[in-house]
Design an enzyme around this catalytic site. Sequence first.
Site, PDB file in Angstrom:
ATOM      1  N   TYR A  38       0.754  -1.198  -0.090  1.00 31.25           N
ATOM      2  CA  TYR A  38       0.063   0.055   0.044  1.00 31.25           C
ATOM      3  C   TYR A  38       0.822   1.309  -0.024  1.00 31.25           C
ATOM      4  CZ  TYR A  38      -4.829   2.083   0.591  1.00 31.25           C
ATOM      5  OH  TYR A  38      -5.760   2.971   0.192  1.00 31.25           O
ATOM      6  N   GLN A  41       1.798   3.324  -5.378  1.00 31.17           N
ATOM      7  CA  GLN A  41       1.272   2.745  -6.569  1.00 31.17           C
ATOM      8  C   GLN A  41      -0.005   1.683  -5.985  1.00 31.17           C
ATOM      9  OE1 GLN A  41       1.171   3.102  -9.880  1.00 31.17           O
ATOM     10  NE2 GLN A  41       2.902   4.428  -9.990  1.00 31.17           N
ATOM     11  N   GLY A 102      11.343  -5.793  -1.512  1.00 32.39           N
ATOM     12  CA  GLY A 102      10.282  -6.241  -0.945  1.00 32.39           C
ATOM     13  C   GLY A 102       9.786  -7.433  -1.771  1.00 32.39           C
ATOM     14  N   GLN A 103       9.853  -7.315  -2.953  1.00 28.12           N
ATOM     15  CA  GLN A 103       9.194  -8.425  -3.639  1.00 28.12           C
ATOM     16  C   GLN A 103      10.269  -9.575  -3.784  1.00 28.12           C
ATOM     17  OE1 GLN A 103       8.404  -7.529  -7.929  1.00 28.12           O
ATOM     18  NE2 GLN A 103       6.892  -5.698  -7.060  1.00 28.12           N
ATOM     19  N   HIS A 124       6.235  -2.728 -12.716  1.00 30.63           N
ATOM     20  CA  HIS A 124       7.789  -2.841 -13.063  1.00 30.63           C
ATOM     21  C   HIS A 124       8.091  -4.231 -13.305  1.00 30.63           C
ATOM     22  CE1 HIS A 124      11.303  -0.872 -13.371  1.00 30.63           C
ATOM     23  NE2 HIS A 124      11.914  -1.078 -12.137  1.00 30.63           N
TER      24      HIS A 124
END
Length: 353
Positions: A38, A41, A102-103, A124
């Site tokens: 959150y 984006q 974070g991904q 992205h």
Amino acid sequence: MKKIQVGNESETVVERADYPKAKIQEILAKETVAVLGYGVQGRSQSLNMKDTGLNVIVGQREKSKSWDLAVQDGWAPGKTLFSMEEAAAKGTVIQYLLSDAGQKEQWPQLKPHLTKGKALYFSHGFSIVYKDQTGVIPTTDIDVILVAPKGSGTSVRRLFLEGKGINSSYAVFQDATGKAYDRVRALGFAIGSGYLFETTFQKEVFSDLTGERGVLMGAIYGLWLAQYEVLRANGHSASEAFNETVEEATQSLYPLIAENGMDWMYANCSTTAQRGALDWFKKFRDVSKPVFEELYKKVADGSETRRTLESNSRPDYRAQLEKELKEIADSEMWRAGAEVRSLRPERAKKEGQ
């Protein structure tokens, strides 16, 4: 759809009129869109999709500022706001909108919830293109899609609320269901796009990383700073140096470029300005082009990715970021900028109310 022609190249652009609200709702009627993250984006895209009438839920770490912000925005814990793993389990479209670092960190927890037929959505191409560094490797039985707005999340939301739309790139990396193209285009307009330009994950990430480090952020600030420092060293006041470097560019000339192009902006400036710009732009191009070539090479070979992941994965990342941003905010140029901006009519009027 619209065709645009530049020289010998033809490109098909998808227009918002091709995917009206009723069509978007029809295509995505059976989907639950789970937005993981959150940030700017995630917040904007989820709110826009909600306003478009889609079934949207948000996944966010509990007891975080972003969780509290989501609650303030109307997302209800246990109903439309969940932990990231629970949201991923419930969603049929998973919008993976965490930071690039974070991904990478969250991927082992997300992957078990990406069951057959779901769609994994990015804004992205970073994690997929640099999968050797991120470990983000989806199974072959899900759709993998991308919509990349060409602007910040703040602009995505603002333009949506104004009834406009932001330009976005879109791409399909994997079409396992046969529905990936309809899914990605419908989502592209649901999140607030005005036009969709087709690309690939690799081209999106290479152009995006180059642009951010180049004319969008890094290069433009470097040029501004160099000119400001030269003016100040030659006796110009802080306000004069800022006005001639930043204020006139952002408030006068750049809007003219946005309206009709660089040639039109040149044509609407004084003849002295025209002559000087035409004489000097090639010199700036020739000096900066080798830097851009080096930058693009480092983007393409993964050097920039390694730098980003290493830096953003450190436990002191946030503190270091705040320190570097504070140095910019406290610099003379941006202190001068704050004073100059306070004099703009709309700011002065607001502060006087």
